[in-house]
Scaffold this motif. Structure first.
Motif, PDB file in Angstrom:
ATOM      1  N   MET A  81      -9.356   0.292  -9.119  1.00  0.00           N
ATOM      2  CA  MET A  81      -7.997  -0.206  -8.842  1.00  0.00           C
ATOM      3  C   MET A  81      -7.459   0.379  -7.535  1.00  0.00           C
ATOM      4  O   MET A  81      -6.869  -0.333  -6.716  1.00  0.00           O
ATOM      5  N   PHE A  82      -7.701   1.666  -7.338  1.00  0.00           N
ATOM      6  CA  PHE A  82      -7.152   2.290  -6.137  1.00  0.00           C
ATOM      7  C   PHE A  82      -7.889   1.813  -4.896  1.00  0.00           C
ATOM      8  O   PHE A  82      -7.280   1.586  -3.845  1.00  0.00           O
ATOM      9  N   ARG A  83      -9.196   1.637  -5.023  1.00  0.00           N
ATOM     10  CA  ARG A  83      -9.974   1.122  -3.880  1.00  0.00           C
ATOM     11  C   ARG A  83      -9.528  -0.319  -3.549  1.00  0.00           C
ATOM     12  O   ARG A  83      -9.395  -0.681  -2.381  1.00  0.00           O
ATOM     13  N   MET A  84      -9.289  -1.129  -4.595  1.00  0.00           N
ATOM     14  CA  MET A  84      -8.831  -2.506  -4.358  1.00  0.00           C
ATOM     15  C   MET A  84      -7.457  -2.471  -3.670  1.00  0.00           C
ATOM     16  O   MET A  84      -7.211  -3.224  -2.722  1.00  0.00           O
ATOM     17  N   ALA A  85      -6.595  -1.571  -4.102  1.00  0.00           N
ATOM     18  CA  ALA A  85      -5.265  -1.453  -3.476  1.00  0.00           C
ATOM     19  C   ALA A  85      -5.403  -1.032  -2.015  1.00  0.00           C
ATOM     20  O   ALA A  85      -4.670  -1.522  -1.142  1.00  0.00           O
ATOM     21  N   GLN A  86      -6.341  -0.133  -1.728  1.00  0.00           N
ATOM     22  CA  GLN A  86      -6.554   0.304  -0.343  1.00  0.00           C
ATOM     23  C   GLN A  86      -6.989  -0.872   0.531  1.00  0.00           C
ATOM     24  O   GLN A  86      -6.511  -1.062   1.652  1.00  0.00           O
ATOM     25  N   ARG A  87      -7.915  -1.702   0.012  1.00  0.00           N
ATOM     26  CA  ARG A  87      -8.385  -2.860   0.774  1.00  0.00           C
ATOM     27  C   ARG A  87      -7.248  -3.888   0.974  1.00  0.00           C
ATOM     28  O   ARG A  87      -7.126  -4.504   2.029  1.00  0.00           O
ATOM     29  N   LEU A  88      -6.419  -4.039  -0.072  1.00  0.00           N
ATOM     30  CA  LEU A  88      -5.279  -4.958   0.040  1.00  0.00           C
ATOM     31  C   LEU A  88      -4.266  -4.455   1.061  1.00  0.00           C
ATOM     32  O   LEU A  88      -3.677  -5.252   1.807  1.00  0.00           O
ATOM     33  N   ASP A  89      -4.071  -3.152   1.088  1.00  0.00           N
ATOM     34  CA  ASP A  89      -3.176  -2.538   2.077  1.00  0.00           C
ATOM     35  C   ASP A  89      -3.631  -2.955   3.481  1.00  0.00           C
ATOM     36  O   ASP A  89      -2.827  -3.426   4.302  1.00  0.00           O
ATOM     37  N   SER A  90      -4.928  -2.826   3.751  1.00  0.00           N
ATOM     38  CA  SER A  90      -5.453  -3.206   5.076  1.00  0.00           C
ATOM     39  C   SER A  90      -5.297  -4.709   5.295  1.00  0.00           C
ATOM     40  O   SER A  90      -4.903  -5.147   6.383  1.00  0.00           O
ATOM     41  N   ALA A  91      -5.608  -5.496   4.260  1.00  0.00           N
ATOM     42  CA  ALA A  91      -5.528  -6.958   4.394  1.00  0.00           C
ATOM     43  C   ALA A  91      -4.095  -7.395   4.692  1.00  0.00           C
ATOM     44  O   ALA A  91      -3.863  -8.275   5.531  1.00  0.00           O
ATOM     45  N   LEU A  92      -3.137  -6.767   4.009  1.00  0.00           N
ATOM     46  CA  LEU A  92      -1.726  -7.137   4.228  1.00  0.00           C
ATOM     47  C   LEU A  92      -1.315  -6.860   5.671  1.00  0.00           C
ATOM     48  O   LEU A  92      -0.639  -7.666   6.308  1.00  0.00           O
ATOM     49  N   ARG A  93      -1.744  -5.704   6.194  1.00  0.00           N
ATOM     50  CA  ARG A  93      -1.343  -5.333   7.563  1.00  0.00           C
ATOM     51  C   ARG A  93      -1.926  -6.291   8.599  1.00  0.00           C
ATOM     52  O   ARG A  93      -1.382  -6.444   9.669  1.00  0.00           O
ATOM     53  N   LEU A  94      -3.070  -6.931   8.256  1.00  0.00           N
ATOM     54  CA  LEU A  94      -3.734  -7.834   9.207  1.00  0.00           C
ATOM     55  C   LEU A  94      -3.424  -9.308   8.936  1.00  0.00           C
ATOM     56  O   LEU A  94      -3.841 -10.188   9.686  1.00  0.00           O
ATOM     57  N   SER A  95      -2.686  -9.575   7.844  1.00  0.00           N
ATOM     58  CA  SER A  95      -2.592 -10.947   7.331  1.00  0.00           C
ATOM     59  C   SER A  95      -1.684 -11.864   8.146  1.00  0.00           C
ATOM     60  O   SER A  95      -1.772 -13.087   8.026  1.00  0.00           O
ATOM     61  N   GLY A  96      -0.794 -11.265   8.934  1.00  0.00           N
ATOM     62  CA  GLY A  96       0.225 -12.095   9.592  1.00  0.00           C
ATOM     63  C   GLY A  96       1.513 -12.155   8.789  1.00  0.00           C
ATOM     64  O   GLY A  96       2.553 -12.575   9.314  1.00  0.00           O
ATOM     65  N   LEU A  97       1.467 -11.741   7.511  1.00  0.00           N
ATOM     66  CA  LEU A  97       2.723 -11.602   6.744  1.00  0.00           C
ATOM     67  C   LEU A  97       3.462 -10.382   7.292  1.00  0.00           C
ATOM     68  O   LEU A  97       2.826  -9.453   7.803  1.00  0.00           O
ATOM     69  N   PRO A  98       4.798 -10.353   7.167  1.00  0.00           N
ATOM     70  CA  PRO A  98       5.521  -9.173   7.648  1.00  0.00           C
ATOM     71  C   PRO A  98       5.064  -7.937   6.865  1.00  0.00           C
ATOM     72  O   PRO A  98       5.217  -7.893   5.633  1.00  0.00           O
ATOM     73  N   CYS A  99       4.466  -6.966   7.538  1.00  0.00           N
ATOM     74  CA  CYS A  99       3.967  -5.762   6.852  1.00  0.00           C
ATOM     75  C   CYS A  99       3.791  -4.650   7.872  1.00  0.00           C
ATOM     76  O   CYS A  99       2.847  -4.675   8.659  1.00  0.00           O
ATOM     77  N   GLU A 100       4.722  -3.677   7.824  1.00  0.00           N
ATOM     78  CA  GLU A 100       4.612  -2.504   8.713  1.00  0.00           C
ATOM     79  C   GLU A 100       4.254  -1.257   7.919  1.00  0.00           C
ATOM     80  O   GLU A 100       4.006  -0.204   8.492  1.00  0.00           O
ATOM     81  N   GLY A 101       4.287  -1.371   6.605  1.00  0.00           N
ATOM     82  CA  GLY A 101       3.958  -0.277   5.708  1.00  0.00           C
ATOM     83  C   GLY A 101       3.754  -0.876   4.325  1.00  0.00           C
ATOM     84  O   GLY A 101       3.997  -2.072   4.120  1.00  0.00           O
ATOM     85  N   VAL A 102       3.268  -0.055   3.401  1.00  0.00           N
ATOM     86  CA  VAL A 102       2.964  -0.557   2.052  1.00  0.00           C
ATOM     87  C   VAL A 102       3.439   0.471   1.027  1.00  0.00           C
ATOM     88  O   VAL A 102       3.252   1.675   1.214  1.00  0.00           O
ATOM     89  N   ASN A 103       4.064   0.005  -0.042  1.00  0.00           N
ATOM     90  CA  ASN A 103       4.357   0.851  -1.198  1.00  0.00           C
ATOM     91  C   ASN A 103       3.378   0.530  -2.307  1.00  0.00           C
ATOM     92  O   ASN A 103       3.176  -0.647  -2.637  1.00  0.00           O
ATOM     93  N   LEU A 104       2.772   1.587  -2.881  1.00  0.00           N
ATOM     94  CA  LEU A 104       2.039   1.444  -4.146  1.00  0.00           C
ATOM     95  C   LEU A 104       2.993   1.936  -5.229  1.00  0.00           C
ATOM     96  O   LEU A 104       3.589   3.002  -5.095  1.00  0.00           O
ATOM     97  N   PHE A 105       3.109   1.156  -6.302  1.00  0.00           N
ATOM     98  CA  PHE A 105       4.073   1.513  -7.348  1.00  0.00           C
ATOM     99  C   PHE A 105       3.469   1.163  -8.698  1.00  0.00           C
ATOM    100  O   PHE A 105       2.906   0.084  -8.868  1.00  0.00           O
ATOM    101  N   LEU A 106       3.568   2.088  -9.638  1.00  0.00           N
ATOM    102  CA  LEU A 106       3.083   1.822 -10.994  1.00  0.00           C
ATOM    103  C   LEU A 106       4.122   2.340 -11.977  1.00  0.00           C
ATOM    104  O   LEU A 106       4.445   3.533 -11.975  1.00  0.00           O
TER     105      LEU A 106
END
Ligand code: 5GP
Ligand code: ZN
Length: 144
Positions: free
Chosen positions: A61-86
């Motif tokens: 789960m954490f590795r998938m979140a890490q990859r998503l963090d990178s994907a979000l930053r490169l996606s073109g969606l507004p993303c300058e930082g990421v919150n992980l929350f559980l």
């Protein structure tokens, strides 16, 4: 249909926009995103609380979140930082009782803030910190 909405989504019996999946967990878009691209990473096996999720699954789960963090930053969606929350348990804000890790893209001026009670602004004494640390160390010592 399974009684748990996330189990139903994972079984393909309820709709969702899947982003990723492996043998342990899957990621799909949150239906009510904090910001566009808000993803939930969910173990394939139903567990209500974090304590009952297998260690290997947590790693995935954490590795998938890490990859998503990178994907979000490169996606073109507004993303300058990421919150992980559980949210673990209802008093912590858990609404869906199947463990899930939020991956939330953030950007300056998105208007979201954590709110703290007035208690937060009183710093605890060193004695209180030492006492609370001891309570936790004692419990960890008793765990496998
Ligand atoms: P919690 O408050 O439990 O940490 O978060 C539950 C999250 O699940 C919320 O952000 C909510 O929007 C999302 N959610 C609830 N029902 C559904 C659903 O049917 N599909 C999807 N994709 N997300 C859902
Ligand atoms: Zn479930």
């Amino acid at each position: 249909m399974p009684p748990c909405i996330f189990c139903a989504i994972l079984a393909g019996e309820a709709p969702a926009e899947f982003i990723d999946r492996d043998d342990f967990c899957a990621a799909f878009l949150d239906i009510h995103p904090v910001n566009p691209g808000h993803v939930l990473v969910v173990p394939l096996a139903h567990s209500e609380l974090l304590a009952s999720v297998e260690a290997a699954t947590l790693g995935h789960m954490f590795r998938m979140a890490q990859r998503l963090d990178s994907a979000l930053r490169l996606s073109g969606l507004p993303c300058e930082g990421v919150n992980l929350f559980l949210a673990d348990g209802r008093p912590a804000g858990q609404e869906v009782l199947h463990v899930h890790l939020h991956v939330i893209p953030r950007y300056r001026g998105d208007g979201h803030h954590l709110r703290f009670s007035p208690e937060y602004f009183k710093l605890p004494s060193r004695d209180e910190l030492r006492h609370n640390a001891e309570l936790l160390r004692k419990q960890l010592g008793g765990q496998s």
